[in-house]
Design an enzyme around this catalytic site. Structure first.
Site, short mmCIF file in Angstrom:
data_model
loop_
_atom_site.label_atom_id
_atom_site.label_comp_id
_atom_site.label_asym_id
_atom_site.label_seq_id
_atom_site.Cartn_x
_atom_site.Cartn_y
_atom_site.Cartn_z
N LYS A 283 -59.09 50.85 14.00
CA LYS A 283 -58.20 51.91 14.47
C LYS A 283 -58.86 53.26 14.21
O LYS A 283 -59.38 53.50 13.13
CB LYS A 283 -56.87 51.80 13.70
N GLU A 368 -36.64 44.61 13.29
CA GLU A 368 -35.39 45.31 13.04
C GLU A 368 -34.22 44.35 12.85
O GLU A 368 -33.34 44.58 12.02
CB GLU A 368 -35.10 46.29 14.18
N ARG A 396 -32.19 47.37 18.85
CA ARG A 396 -32.56 45.97 18.86
C ARG A 396 -31.59 45.08 18.11
O ARG A 396 -31.47 43.90 18.39
CB ARG A 396 -33.90 45.82 18.11
C1 LIG Z 1 -39.16 47.89 18.16
C2 LIG Z 1 -40.10 48.94 17.64
N1 LIG Z 1 -40.13 49.20 16.32
C3 LIG Z 1 -40.97 50.15 15.83
C4 LIG Z 1 -41.79 50.84 16.66
C5 LIG Z 1 -42.68 51.96 16.14
N2 LIG Z 1 -44.10 51.64 16.28
C6 LIG Z 1 -44.83 52.13 17.30
S1 LIG Z 1 -46.40 51.61 17.27
C7 LIG Z 1 -46.14 50.76 15.85
C8 LIG Z 1 -47.27 50.00 15.22
C9 LIG Z 1 -47.85 49.05 16.17
O1 LIG Z 1 -48.92 48.39 15.57
P1 LIG Z 1 -49.89 47.55 16.46
O2 LIG Z 1 -49.10 46.76 17.43
O3 LIG Z 1 -50.79 46.79 15.56
O4 LIG Z 1 -50.67 48.63 17.29
P2 LIG Z 1 -51.80 49.66 16.79
O5 LIG Z 1 -51.12 50.99 16.76
O6 LIG Z 1 -52.28 49.25 15.43
O7 LIG Z 1 -52.83 49.59 17.80
C10 LIG Z 1 -44.82 50.87 15.42
C11 LIG Z 1 -44.26 50.26 14.20
C12 LIG Z 1 -41.73 50.54 18.05
N3 LIG Z 1 -42.48 51.19 18.94
N4 LIG Z 1 -40.89 49.59 18.49
#
Ligand SMILES: Cc1ncc(C[n+]2csc(CCOP(=O)(O)OP(=O)(O)O)c2C)c(N)n1
Length: 632
Positions: A283, A368, A396
């Protein structure tokens, strides 16, 4: 070879004809472009820097838009946008009428699914793939999902279903070991085991050797393809969860090794089964500040690319910070207090709590629904759980709120952050539905603080309230200054609730009409009353404080006096505070003129919140106008 500005390329066409060296150069150009652009607009930088090679490889190998890519969450689709001809719009990213920070079907036919919330990609991709099969189509469908999003239950529901149906579908798992914070959970440990397996090292070396032998792309690339499956197929399959659930598993693949990615994706076109390709990325790759602090650069405001420092750092404490600090303070005195987050520890201000009380802090991942029912269990076990969550993500867990919490009257507290309009993240992230959905839940108290001091008091009250669940909703960003008369809050700790009714508080006296505000909309109400005063109209401003149950005693007094009442809230009109007040007046046959200012029944697009509020008439001027109209 001269370096081009990214906007000068004729993408997607030009990508197909690029040489290996040109593709390599392109990875640098894209990273420079992203850093430059996002430093001006703000946005999701680190997730995008990590998928530059991955996205180039997908677009090079697959035939977009005929083949479909579904991006999970969608915050990492910037390069996909660049490669589908949208580089020249990047200066408008996340602005009103500008390029969205997420895939949008309205924006391009290469965006096949609107996202923003996590863990939906596998289900959506499976639907597209099954529809293709019914139609007899040939296209490929690819879901790209991060290791964070993979922790969400919905992702497993998709895998469970695709695995048994054997749908022809490619899932690219982008594993950077990070959610927003460090990814946690047993799945993440499983991925770690897959990453460090000996087979991976061997496979990587062999693949590298093979590729070195290949002088150029095109036909020659195919020579080694027959072996690829054997080369990188995970041999310790017996332990691989995806294989156990009916997928073919390939990987791990080095997500920054473009030739290797090209090779694997090319091979994957031949697969007839659901296939998961495990790609390992870093990342923030290629920008030191982001590599060192991927959490901060996950989503960042405009910043100085040299120093990595945000340009407009906020001065005052945010609501999130106040909530986190207050909870920590209460937890020092009450060992029953536990805190739960669904992968948003920093966003909800829980960093301090997590450090101080690791045994009473739970990051459950992007889960969630689990967070809410888990809190129900904690409450039944005698703990005092605080679920700290963003308004739009709590959507959710509506059924869990209803059946697992509300029906059982469990004393769980919900600290609901990012309520109301959130600005540049747009439609998927606005927390404008919570007052409506929370108000349908019997036994819930729903509170909305109008300033930071009120938030502290409401948290204190909720910590001591044992009769049932409490939800406290507050917006993104800096807490408003204290808005009550004389600059001081009108109530004391614990005074926020009466036996059966919640008490509102008067912020400004007046006799001709009343403005009832929810949360920080109080300051707009006061502003409007000042404008009206200049025209000799005296208006009372009341902070509703409790949306459910609302203060019927004070509202009956308004009814008696027969003056018009205007309600003002940062929520949709349907089912919000104003609509409940309207119903109350109608049911009781009160004849006052009642008018509600709120967001309309539509998805409000991205744009700075004040700008969007102006566009939708949520301004002090319009409040004053409407009061004058009601008085006529
Ligand atoms: C249902 C939901 N909960 C929380 C989030 C907030 N959120 C956005 S990106 C993220 C992390 C995602 O991690 P990953 O899928 O590994 O993607 P990366 O950013 O590491 O590429 C979170 C928790 C969201 N978008 N949707």
């Amino acid at each position: 070879m001269t370096k081009k500005n990214l906007t000068e390329y004729d993408f997607p066409k030009e990508l197909k004809g690029m040489t290996a060296n040109e593709l390599d150069l392109l990875t640098y150009e894209i990273r420079d472009f992203l850093i430059d652009m996002v430093s001006k607009t703000g946005g999701h930088l680190a997730p995008n820097l990590g998928v530059v090679e991955l996205t180039i490889a997908l677009h090079r190998v697959f035939n977009i838009p005929k083949d479909k890519i579904v991006w999970d969450v969608g915050h990492q689709a910037y390069i996909h946008k660049i490669l589908t001809g949208r580089a020249s719009q990047f200066h408008t990213l996340r602005k009103k009428d500008g390029l969205s920070g997420f895939p949008k079907r309205d924006e391009s036919d290469a965006d096949v699914f609107d996202s923003g919330h996590a863990s939906t990609s596998i289900s959506a991709a499976m639907g597209l793939a099954e529809a293709r099969d019914i139609r007899g189509g040939k296209e490929h469908v690819i879901a790209v999902i991060g290791d964070g999003a993979m922790t969400g239950g919905a992702a497993f529901e998709g895998i469970n279903n695709a695995g048994i149906r054997q749908t022809r579908l490619i899932v690219v798992l982008n594993d950077n070991e990070m959610s927003i914070s460090h990814n946690i959970g047993s799945l993440s440990q499983h991925l770690r085991r897959l990453r460090i397996s000996k087979t991976y090292q061997n496979a990587k070396d062999t693949v590298k050797k093979n590729i070195i032998k290949i002088p150029a792309f095109g036909d020659t690339l195919y020579r080694g393809l027959g072996h690829t499956k054997d080369l990188i197929h995970y041999a310790v399959i017996s332990e691989c969860i995806f294989e156990a659930l009916g997928f073919d598993y390939y990987g791990p693949v080095d997500g920054h090794d473009l030739p290797q990615l090209l090779r694997v994706f090319e091979t994957s076109k031949r697969f007839e089964k659901p296939t998961l390709i495990h790609v390992v990325t870093k990342k923030g790759k290629g920008y030191r500040n982001a590599e060192l602090n991927p959490q901060k650069f996950h989503g960042i405001n405009a910043f100085d690319p040299e120093t990595g420092l945000e340009i407009h750092a906020s001065k005052g404490a945010s609501y999130s910070k106040i909530a986190g600090e207050k909870l920590l303070q209460l937890a020092e005195a009450d060992e029953n207090i536990t805190a739960i987050t669904a992968a948003m520890m920093d966003g909800t201000g829980l960093g301090g709590f997590a450090k101080r009380f690791p045994n009473r802090f739970f990051d459950v991942g992007i889960a969630e629904q689990h967070a809410v029912t888990f809190a129900a269990g904690l409450a039944l076990g005698g703990r005092k759980p605080f679920v700290c969550i963003y308004s739009s993500f709590l959507q959710r867990a509506y059924d869990q709120l209803l059946i697992d919490i509300s029906m059982q009257k469990l004393p769980v507290v919900f600290l609901i952050d990012r309520a109301g309009n959130v600005g540049p993240d747009g439609e998927t992230h606005h927390g404008v539905f919570d007052l409506s959905y929370l108000s349908t839940l019997p036994n819930f108290l729903v509170l909305a603080p109008s300033d930071g001091e009120e938030l502290r008091k409401m948290i204190t009250f909720a910590a001591g309230y044992c009769e049932g669940p409490v939800a406290i909703r507050y917006p993104r960003g800096e807490a408003s200054p204290v808005v009550a008369m004389g600059g001081k809050s009108a109530v004391n700790d614990g005074d926020a609730v009466q036996e059966t009714e919640m008490r509102s508080r008067v912020l400004k006296r007046g006799k001709d009409a009343e403005i009832w505000t929810v949360g920080p909309m109080a300051s707009m109400g006061i502003e409007a009353s000042k404008l009206l005063k200049k025209e000799n109209i005296s208006v009372k401003v009341v902070d509703a404080r409790c949306v459910k149950p609302f203060d019927t005693v004070a509202l009956k007094n308004v009814a008696k006096r027969g003056v018009p009442i205007l309600t003002l809230e940062d929520n949709v009109r349907a089912g919000g505070f104003g609509s409940q007040v309207q119903t109350f007046f109608m049911q009781n046959n009160y004849k006052n003129a009642v008018y509600t200012l709120a967001w309309p029944d539509e998805f409000v697009p991205q744009g700075a919140t004040p700008e969007m509020m102006r566009e939708y008439g949520l301004t002090a001027e319009n409040v004053a106008e409407q009061i004058k109209r009601l008085l006529k």
